[in-house]
Scaffold this motif. Structure first.
Motif, mmCIF file in Angstrom:
data_model
loop_
_atom_site.group_PDB
_atom_site.id
_atom_site.type_symbol
_atom_site.label_atom_id
_atom_site.label_comp_id
_atom_site.label_asym_id
_atom_site.label_seq_id
_atom_site.Cartn_x
_atom_site.Cartn_y
_atom_site.Cartn_z
ATOM 1 N N MET A 64 0.837 -1.205 0.000
ATOM 2 C CA MET A 64 0.000 0.000 0.000
ATOM 3 C C MET A 64 0.870 1.253 0.000
ATOM 4 S SD MET A 64 -2.715 -1.519 2.740
ATOM 5 C CE MET A 64 -4.048 -0.325 2.589
ATOM 6 N N LEU A 65 2.005 1.198 0.699
ATOM 7 C CA LEU A 65 2.949 2.315 0.654
ATOM 8 C C LEU A 65 3.494 2.482 -0.759
ATOM 9 C CD1 LEU A 65 4.668 4.503 2.034
ATOM 10 C CD2 LEU A 65 6.335 2.716 2.614
ATOM 11 N N ALA A 66 3.747 1.351 -1.442
ATOM 12 C CA ALA A 66 4.234 1.410 -2.829
ATOM 13 C C ALA A 66 3.198 2.077 -3.736
ATOM 14 C CB ALA A 66 4.560 0.005 -3.327
ATOM 15 N N ILE A 67 1.924 1.763 -3.508
ATOM 16 C CA ILE A 67 0.861 2.381 -4.312
ATOM 17 C C ILE A 67 0.825 3.891 -4.056
ATOM 18 C CG2 ILE A 67 -1.640 2.507 -4.660
ATOM 19 C CD1 ILE A 67 -1.751 -0.468 -3.990
ATOM 20 N N MET A 68 0.966 4.280 -2.783
ATOM 21 C CA MET A 68 1.001 5.712 -2.473
ATOM 22 C C MET A 68 2.168 6.393 -3.171
ATOM 23 S SD MET A 68 0.037 6.195 1.520
ATOM 24 C CE MET A 68 -1.022 5.033 2.352
ATOM 25 N N ILE A 69 3.306 5.716 -3.229
ATOM 26 C CA ILE A 69 4.478 6.297 -3.876
ATOM 27 C C ILE A 69 4.229 6.461 -5.376
ATOM 28 C CG2 ILE A 69 6.902 5.882 -4.483
ATOM 29 C CD1 ILE A 69 7.217 4.590 -1.719
ATOM 30 N N VAL A 70 3.588 5.472 -6.001
ATOM 31 C CA VAL A 70 3.229 5.599 -7.425
ATOM 32 C C VAL A 70 2.314 6.808 -7.617
ATOM 33 C CG1 VAL A 70 1.944 4.536 -9.321
ATOM 34 C CG2 VAL A 70 3.530 3.157 -7.961
ATOM 35 N N TYR A 71 1.309 6.928 -6.762
ATOM 36 C CA TYR A 71 0.393 8.068 -6.837
ATOM 37 C C TYR A 71 1.159 9.387 -6.688
ATOM 38 C CZ TYR A 71 -3.195 11.358 -5.204
ATOM 39 O OH TYR A 71 -3.994 12.459 -5.035
ATOM 40 N N ILE A 72 2.050 9.448 -5.700
ATOM 41 C CA ILE A 72 2.831 10.655 -5.450
ATOM 42 C C ILE A 72 3.744 10.970 -6.637
ATOM 43 C CG2 ILE A 72 4.762 11.546 -4.083
ATOM 44 C CD1 ILE A 72 2.220 11.920 -2.638
ATOM 45 N N LEU A 73 4.382 9.934 -7.195
ATOM 46 C CA LEU A 73 5.296 10.150 -8.321
ATOM 47 C C LEU A 73 4.565 10.742 -9.523
ATOM 48 C CD1 LEU A 73 7.517 6.926 -8.201
ATOM 49 C CD2 LEU A 73 8.288 9.278 -7.834
#
Length: 459
Positions: free
Chosen positions: A350-359
């Motif tokens: 889920m943190l990885a998904i947030m990072i994709v969203y942020i990127l």
């Protein structure tokens, strides 16, 4: 660095420090809110107010920007920005009571809102045409750097706060007080800036504008030809009349496009992650109070890296393409995050998904918004339209920051959606943003502000 563009880069970098103030002032509360809430014994609504009150200031500053920048000029508006943020840093760190805290959160917000309505306009008006996208991208890069810097400050303070009582009494004061440093720095730097040539021409100071244009683009630059072209945009038949508003027939399409982009941008949910990241990580079970600070740093690094990438690629790929790709990936990622929360999944994935969203937000939607709005706005209504657009940007931010804790603490919504409801809302707004980009937003790369304004006015 190309000497023709050297001065454009320098002035753009200085003005873009207003973005650092925005990032710092808006995200500092992420680390302070838990202990601040304990100190003032706040409920969910009070916590939302402590976070969102600054956004109310953003809205007030953005709305007043059209009057201040028009009457006093871009330079003085930027100086006022630095002064207000400096004062806010001092007095939010040492408030007499919660009311005083809120008052100076709003004061700092007014400064940031004024800067956000002024700095992109100033950069767009002084930057050379071929580097305008990159120069305007500096503003978002500074926003991202400000967010990363404040996450580092918050983590540093939290690391020293081994005593919970000390953290509740003093930790949040160091976090908020640190804001006075960039505020003071920007106030001093803004005195060095020259006034915008377009504002000078609008106010019949052509000789001074010509000197600045030659300083920007070299002594061989045809400053008189540029002045004549800019002056022609201020000789519209409807100039000075009541119907020369942002919703006048000739400006309606560009105004509605810009205002739609502005409102939807923050409704995409970026501030739920940036403002409430620590609380969010703890609530979905992927961090403790201590490790949440470091996960926020990961988010801050991703946001900053994306903004730097955007600065170096916006002229290559163009504004429109980046907006379309970015808004669609944001839609997919924030919706997937909502689905996983609804399913009760607890995973670092889920943190990885947030990072994709942020990127993708930080590399497309975030920076391109601040680039394309001042580019699309015609000279005649740029001050007014930029202020209204910035007001709507902060309106979306206020809605998200005020309602996120209320939505996540709603018993009824939690029974139905298991805490995922806000993310489905943000996904819907990302989808609307994507559709707006596909059908309404033109490409502005490698075109002068006057050419873009003329096309959008005809449309």
């Amino acid at each position: 660095m190309n000497t023709t563009y050297g001065m454009s880069y320098k002035l753009s970098l200085i003005a873009s420090v207003a973005g650092l103030l925005y990032g710092f002032d808006s995200a500092v509360i992420a680390g302070a809110i838990t202990h601040l809430s304990h100190y003032f014994a706040l409920d969910a609504m009070g916590t939302g107010w402590a976070v969102s009150s600054v956004v109310l200031g953003f809205m007030m500053g953005a709305f007043s920007g059209q009057f201040i920048t028009n009457a006093l000029g871009r330079k003085k508006a930027l100086i006022i920005t630095g002064v207000l943020v400096f004062l806010a840093g001092i007095f939010t760190a040492f408030p007499y009571n919660f009311t005083m805290f809120i008052l100076f959160r709003i004061v700092g917000g007014i400064g940031v809102g004024l800067g956000s309505a002024t700095a992109p306009v100033y950069i767009g008006e002084v930057a050379a045409q071929k580097i305008r996208g990159k120069a305007l991208g500096f503003y978002q890069m500074m926003i991202a750097f400000g967010i990363l810097a404040v996450y580092l400050v918050n983590a540093l303070v939290a690391n020293q706060a081994s005593d919970p009582q000390w953290a509740t009494e003093y930790g949040w004061r160091f976090m908020l007080g640190a804001m006075s440093v960039p505020g003071c720095l920007f106030m001093l730097l803004a005195f060095w800036l020259p006034e915008s040539p377009r504002w000078l021409i609008k106010n019949h100071r052509e000789e001074q504008a010509g000197a600045i244009l030659r300083t920007l683009y070299g002594e061989d630059y045809d400053s008189q030809g540029a002045i004549n072209e800019i002056k022609s945009t201020f000789r519209q038949p409807d100039a000075g009349r009541a119907d020369a508003s942002i919703l006048a027939k000739k400006y309606r399409r560009v105004s509605l496009t810009i205002l739609g982009m502005a409102l939807l941008a923050n409704l995409c949910g970026i501030n739920a992650v940036l403002y409430y990241g620590n609380v969010l990580f703890e609530n979905i079970g992927i961090a403790s109070e201590k490790t949440a600070y470091y996960q926020q740093i990961v988010i801050g690094i991703a946001f900053f890296v994306a903004a730097v990438w955007a600065v170096y690629r916006v002229e290559k790929y163009g504004r429109r393409r980046l907006l379309i790709v970015g808004s669609f990936v944001c839609f997919l990622s924030i919706t997937l995050l909502g689905i996983l929360i609804w399913m009760g999944v607890t995973s670092l994935f889920m943190l990885a998904i947030m990072i994709v969203y942020i990127l993708f937000f930080g590399g497309t939607v975030g920076p391109i918004l601040w680039i394309i709005i001042p580019e699309l706005a015609p000279n005649m209504i740029r001050d007014k339209l930029m202020s209204w657009a910035t007001l709507l940007i902060w309106t979306g931010s206020f809605i998200v920051s005020q309602t996120f804790p209320m939505l996540t603490n709603s018993e009824m919504l939690n029974r139905l959606f298991n805490g995922s409801f806000p993310f489905f809302l943000y996904g819907l707004c990302c989808l609307l943003w994507f559709l707006l980009n596909v059908f309404c937003v033109p490409e502005t790369r490698n075109r002068s502000l006057e050419e873009i304004g003329a096309e959008m006015s005809r449309a």
